[in-house]
Design a protein around this motif. Sequence first.
Motif, PDB file in Angstrom:
ATOM      1  N   ASP A  34       1.545   5.093  -1.346  1.00 20.36           N
ATOM      2  CA  ASP A  34       1.715   3.768  -1.950  1.00 20.36           C
ATOM      3  C   ASP A  34       2.012   2.718  -0.890  1.00 20.36           C
ATOM      4  O   ASP A  34       1.543   1.580  -0.975  1.00 20.36           O
ATOM      5  CB  ASP A  34       2.840   3.794  -2.983  1.00 20.36           C
ATOM      6  CG  ASP A  34       2.451   4.543  -4.248  1.00 20.36           C
ATOM      7  OD1 ASP A  34       1.251   4.838  -4.418  1.00 20.36           O
ATOM      8  OD2 ASP A  34       3.353   4.832  -5.066  1.00 20.36           O
ATOM      9  N   ALA A  35       2.806   3.090   0.112  1.00 20.31           N
ATOM     10  CA  ALA A  35       3.108   2.146   1.195  1.00 20.31           C
ATOM     11  C   ALA A  35       1.840   1.769   1.950  1.00 20.31           C
ATOM     12  O   ALA A  35       1.609   0.592   2.265  1.00 20.31           O
ATOM     13  CB  ALA A  35       4.137   2.750   2.146  1.00 20.31           C
ATOM     14  N   GLU A  36       1.008   2.750   2.243  1.00 21.34           N
ATOM     15  CA  GLU A  36      -0.240   2.465   2.953  1.00 21.34           C
ATOM     16  C   GLU A  36      -1.159   1.587   2.107  1.00 21.34           C
ATOM     17  O   GLU A  36      -1.819   0.679   2.625  1.00 21.34           O
ATOM     18  CB  GLU A  36      -0.930   3.777   3.322  1.00 21.34           C
ATOM     19  CG  GLU A  36      -0.181   4.548   4.408  1.00 21.34           C
ATOM     20  CD  GLU A  36      -0.773   5.915   4.682  1.00 21.34           C
ATOM     21  OE1 GLU A  36      -1.566   6.396   3.819  1.00 21.34           O
ATOM     22  OE2 GLU A  36      -0.447   6.516   5.723  1.00 21.34           O
ATOM     23  N   ASP A  37      -1.207   1.825   0.793  1.00 21.46           N
ATOM     24  CA  ASP A  37      -2.036   1.006  -0.099  1.00 21.46           C
ATOM     25  C   ASP A  37      -1.551  -0.438  -0.129  1.00 21.46           C
ATOM     26  O   ASP A  37      -2.359  -1.380  -0.106  1.00 21.46           O
ATOM     27  CB  ASP A  37      -2.025   1.588  -1.510  1.00 21.46           C
ATOM     28  CG  ASP A  37      -2.827   2.875  -1.634  1.00 21.46           C
ATOM     29  OD1 ASP A  37      -3.606   3.183  -0.703  1.00 21.46           O
ATOM     30  OD2 ASP A  37      -2.666   3.574  -2.649  1.00 21.46           O
ATOM     31  N   VAL A  38      -0.233  -0.619  -0.203  1.00 21.51           N
ATOM     32  CA  VAL A  38       0.329  -1.969  -0.244  1.00 21.51           C
ATOM     33  C   VAL A  38       0.013  -2.712   1.053  1.00 21.51           C
ATOM     34  O   VAL A  38      -0.369  -3.896   1.027  1.00 21.51           O
ATOM     35  CB  VAL A  38       1.854  -1.901  -0.487  1.00 21.51           C
ATOM     36  CG1 VAL A  38       2.540  -3.187  -0.049  1.00 21.51           C
ATOM     37  CG2 VAL A  38       2.141  -1.650  -1.967  1.00 21.51           C
ATOM     38  N   VAL A  39       0.167  -2.042   2.177  1.00 16.77           N
ATOM     39  CA  VAL A  39      -0.083  -2.699   3.461  1.00 16.77           C
ATOM     40  C   VAL A  39      -1.567  -3.027   3.607  1.00 16.77           C
ATOM     41  O   VAL A  39      -1.935  -4.081   4.150  1.00 16.77           O
ATOM     42  CB  VAL A  39       0.430  -1.823   4.621  1.00 16.77           C
ATOM     43  CG1 VAL A  39      -0.013  -2.384   5.970  1.00 16.77           C
ATOM     44  CG2 VAL A  39       1.957  -1.739   4.562  1.00 16.77           C
ATOM     45  N   GLN A  40      -2.430  -2.160   3.101  1.00 18.52           N
ATOM     46  CA  GLN A  40      -3.860  -2.469   3.158  1.00 18.52           C
ATOM     47  C   GLN A  40      -4.194  -3.678   2.279  1.00 18.52           C
ATOM     48  O   GLN A  40      -5.021  -4.513   2.658  1.00 18.52           O
ATOM     49  CB  GLN A  40      -4.684  -1.246   2.725  1.00 18.52           C
ATOM     50  CG  GLN A  40      -6.180  -1.409   2.907  1.00 18.52           C
ATOM     51  CD  GLN A  40      -6.591  -1.673   4.352  1.00 18.52           C
ATOM     52  OE1 GLN A  40      -5.882  -1.293   5.287  1.00 18.52           O
ATOM     53  NE2 GLN A  40      -7.726  -2.321   4.536  1.00 18.52           N
ATOM     54  N   ARG A  63       6.838 -10.865   3.923  1.00 15.10           N
ATOM     55  CA  ARG A  63       7.041 -11.464   2.606  1.00 15.10           C
ATOM     56  C   ARG A  63       5.960 -10.991   1.632  1.00 15.10           C
ATOM     57  O   ARG A  63       6.255 -10.627   0.487  1.00 15.10           O
ATOM     58  CB  ARG A  63       7.026 -12.990   2.740  1.00 15.10           C
ATOM     59  CG  ARG A  63       7.347 -13.733   1.464  1.00 15.10           C
ATOM     60  CD  ARG A  63       7.849 -15.138   1.757  1.00 15.10           C
ATOM     61  NE  ARG A  63       6.897 -15.933   2.526  1.00 15.10           N
ATOM     62  CZ  ARG A  63       7.113 -16.368   3.767  1.00 15.10           C
ATOM     63  NH1 ARG A  63       8.245 -16.093   4.409  1.00 15.10           N
ATOM     64  NH2 ARG A  63       6.209 -17.112   4.388  1.00 15.10           N
ATOM     65  N   THR A  64       4.715 -10.964   2.103  1.00 14.67           N
ATOM     66  CA  THR A  64       3.614 -10.502   1.254  1.00 14.67           C
ATOM     67  C   THR A  64       3.813  -9.051   0.835  1.00 14.67           C
ATOM     68  O   THR A  64       3.670  -8.695  -0.344  1.00 14.67           O
ATOM     69  CB  THR A  64       2.271 -10.639   2.016  1.00 14.67           C
ATOM     70  OG1 THR A  64       2.079 -12.008   2.384  1.00 14.67           O
ATOM     71  CG2 THR A  64       1.113 -10.179   1.156  1.00 14.67           C
ATOM     72  N   VAL A  65       4.150  -8.196   1.803  1.00 15.04           N
ATOM     73  CA  VAL A  65       4.344  -6.771   1.522  1.00 15.04           C
ATOM     74  C   VAL A  65       5.510  -6.567   0.557  1.00 15.04           C
ATOM     75  O   VAL A  65       5.412  -5.775  -0.394  1.00 15.04           O
ATOM     76  CB  VAL A  65       4.570  -5.995   2.838  1.00 15.04           C
ATOM     77  CG1 VAL A  65       5.146  -4.600   2.566  1.00 15.04           C
ATOM     78  CG2 VAL A  65       3.262  -5.890   3.612  1.00 15.04           C
ATOM     79  N   THR A  66       6.597  -7.271   0.758  1.00 17.45           N
ATOM     80  CA  THR A  66       7.760  -7.113  -0.116  1.00 17.45           C
ATOM     81  C   THR A  66       7.423  -7.502  -1.549  1.00 17.45           C
ATOM     82  O   THR A  66       7.795  -6.801  -2.503  1.00 17.45           O
ATOM     83  CB  THR A  66       8.934  -7.969   0.388  1.00 17.45           C
ATOM     84  OG1 THR A  66       9.275  -7.559   1.722  1.00 17.45           O
ATOM     85  CG2 THR A  66      10.156  -7.793  -0.500  1.00 17.45           C
TER      86      THR A  66
END
Length: 289
Positions: A34-40, A63-66
């Motif tokens: 999920d972390a990798e998906d969010v960062v992508q 800010r975007t990632v959070t």
Amino acid sequence: MTPHDTKGAAADSFDPLRPKLIRVAYRMLGSVADAEDVVQEAFIRWMGTDRAAVREPEAFLRRTVTRLCIDQLKSARHRRETYIGPWLPDPLVEEEPDEDVTLPLMLALERLSPLERAAFLLHDVFGVAFDEIAATLDRDAAACRQLAARARNHVRQARPRFRVEQQHGLEIAQAFFAASRTGDMTALGAMLADDVSVHSDGGGKRTAAIRLVMGFRHVMKLHKSLAVLFRKYGSHLLRTGFVNGLPGFVTMEGDGEIQTTALEIADGRVVAIYITRNPDKLRHLSALH
């Protein structure tokens, strides 16, 4: 400028920040995938951003990632409520321990609201100023301070009270592996605290206790049964290290699947054992085969 050029320019400024962004996302979500998906997703948005107008790319992307993580947590909460058995975060296995965010703390973070979790992690763990946190959460700085303070009170008991010297912790992990796999109950019992607990996450996909196993007697009974299985089917040590900041080890079990074990240690005794068996949470460790 061609789309390829645009992507290349975006990647040049994004890729050096990717490890930091994944670290933020993983601490928020407890899931590597999920972390990798969010960062992508953040990268895709970065490509469509007027990057020349962004004065601080790292703050903008954090800010975007959070914000993406906060949205993700809303659906994750339902999944956790219907999860089969104890839920543990995906195990990160490292050479050096991350003592700021250990596995017990990550479990404590699960009890916080997404905003409390974000305020606490950004300020207490990543050292972000409250002005930036306010812009991220769309709250004023005073409200963000309150969110972080409330979170801090909730998770205080999960912060490590006793720092375990790294080498000593690894020695305990190695001794625990040897005793548990050979069935040396005397040696194993000498390592365990009276109130020791076992948290075993199979996610309904591999055999695991669906409730916490609490207390010395019950944990010893469980390991007596497991030792029989280990001797019959095998359990191969792949490596020792720090699993989410705790001394532990990675094994290949008799069913051909990886497993991680992390040990919480206080006053020289093991007070909690965290076992991750859900194969969905172990795919990123496949290189250890």
